[in-house]
Scaffold this motif. Structure first.
Motif, PDB file in Angstrom:
ATOM      1  N   GLU A   1     -12.102  -4.717   1.659  1.00  0.00           N
ATOM      2  CA  GLU A   1     -11.567  -3.442   2.133  1.00  0.00           C
ATOM      3  C   GLU A   1     -10.414  -2.964   1.256  1.00  0.00           C
ATOM      4  N   ARG A   2      -9.515  -3.888   0.917  1.00  0.00           N
ATOM      5  CA  ARG A   2      -8.376  -3.506   0.084  1.00  0.00           C
ATOM      6  C   ARG A   2      -8.824  -3.164  -1.342  1.00  0.00           C
TER       7      ARG A   2
ATOM      8  N   LYS B   1     -11.730  -1.898  -2.191  1.00  0.00           N
ATOM      9  CA  LYS B   1     -12.379  -0.589  -2.098  1.00  0.00           C
ATOM     10  C   LYS B   1     -11.329   0.529  -2.081  1.00  0.00           C
ATOM     11  N   LYS B   2     -10.285   0.344  -1.293  1.00  0.00           N
ATOM     12  CA  LYS B   2      -9.214   1.335  -1.200  1.00  0.00           C
ATOM     13  C   LYS B   2      -8.516   1.514  -2.548  1.00  0.00           C
TER      14      LYS B   2
ATOM     15  N   GLU C   1     -10.864   3.201  -5.096  1.00  0.00           N
ATOM     16  CA  GLU C   1     -11.039   4.623  -4.771  1.00  0.00           C
ATOM     17  C   GLU C   1      -9.851   5.437  -5.271  1.00  0.00           C
ATOM     18  N   LYS C   2      -8.656   4.896  -5.123  1.00  0.00           N
ATOM     19  CA  LYS C   2      -7.457   5.581  -5.610  1.00  0.00           C
ATOM     20  C   LYS C   2      -7.501   5.708  -7.135  1.00  0.00           C
TER      21      LYS C   2
ATOM     22  N   TYR D   1      -0.766  -2.349  -3.753  1.00  0.00           N
ATOM     23  CA  TYR D   1      -2.199  -2.418  -3.492  1.00  0.00           C
ATOM     24  C   TYR D   1      -2.745  -3.684  -4.134  1.00  0.00           C
TER      25      TYR D   1
ATOM     26  N   GLU E   1       0.810  -1.208   0.000  1.00  0.00           N
ATOM     27  CA  GLU E   1       0.000   0.000   0.000  1.00  0.00           C
ATOM     28  C   GLU E   1       0.852   1.270   0.000  1.00  0.00           C
TER      29      GLU E   1
END
Length: 162
Positions: free
Chosen positions: A141-142, A144-145, A148-149, A135, A77
């Motif tokens: 959760e990962r 989604k993160k 989003e980026k 990433y 990440e």
């Protein structure tokens, strides 16, 4: 920073504007992550047959895919986890890795999803860049993160979904 793009396919035309858009997108991903080291990223634009071969060799999946990422630096990440990796000492750059994109898949998916070819190509490219940065989408959760980026970059380039 160095961004190398090699077009080894002849199925989809790649204009200078597309090359420039791709370079801007890579730079924006790394700026968004506040990646402060000089870096090198290689992008290979290929066709369905070649990416199928590589997908089979590397992942034992005998079908074409849209994008493959091959990170070289051990990152999680956006944070470098190990000093092991490929550092180009002559140029003083960290070689982050390679991204392969099937231009045929990008074209097919842009039609399937009803948006521009450029939007699909940059979605796949940013996906690959964020994989190089550690990433992943192995958990909700990962994923989604990561997405989003990607959305931040696509929106900045006015390539978001409508």
């Amino acid at each position: 920073m160095e961004i190398f793009i090699e077009n080894i396919q002849d199925k989809i035309e790649v204009t200078d504007e597309i090359f420039e858009l791709m370079k801007r997108a890579v730079k924006m991903c790394l700026e968004h992550e506040k990646f402060e080291y000089p870096y090198e990223v290689s992008i290979i634009l290929t066709d369905n047959e070649k990416i199928r071969e590589i997908n089979f060799e590397q992942r034992n999946i005998d079908k074409p895919t849209d994008v493959l990422s091959f990170p070289i630096v051990d990152m999680y990440e956006g944070v470098i986890k190990s000093s092991q990796g490929d550092f180009d000492m002559d140029e003083g750059r960290i070689i982050l890795g390679d991204i392969l994109i099937s231009m045929e898949k990008a074209k097919e998916q842009s039609i399937e999803y009803g948006h521009s070819f450029e939007r699909e190509l940059i979605f796949l490219l940013t996906h690959g860049v964020f994989h190089l940065l550690g990433y992943d989408h192995d958990t909700y959760e990962r994923e989604k993160k990561m997405f989003e980026k990607q959305d931040v970059i696509l929106k900045s380039l006015n390539l978001q979904r409508h």
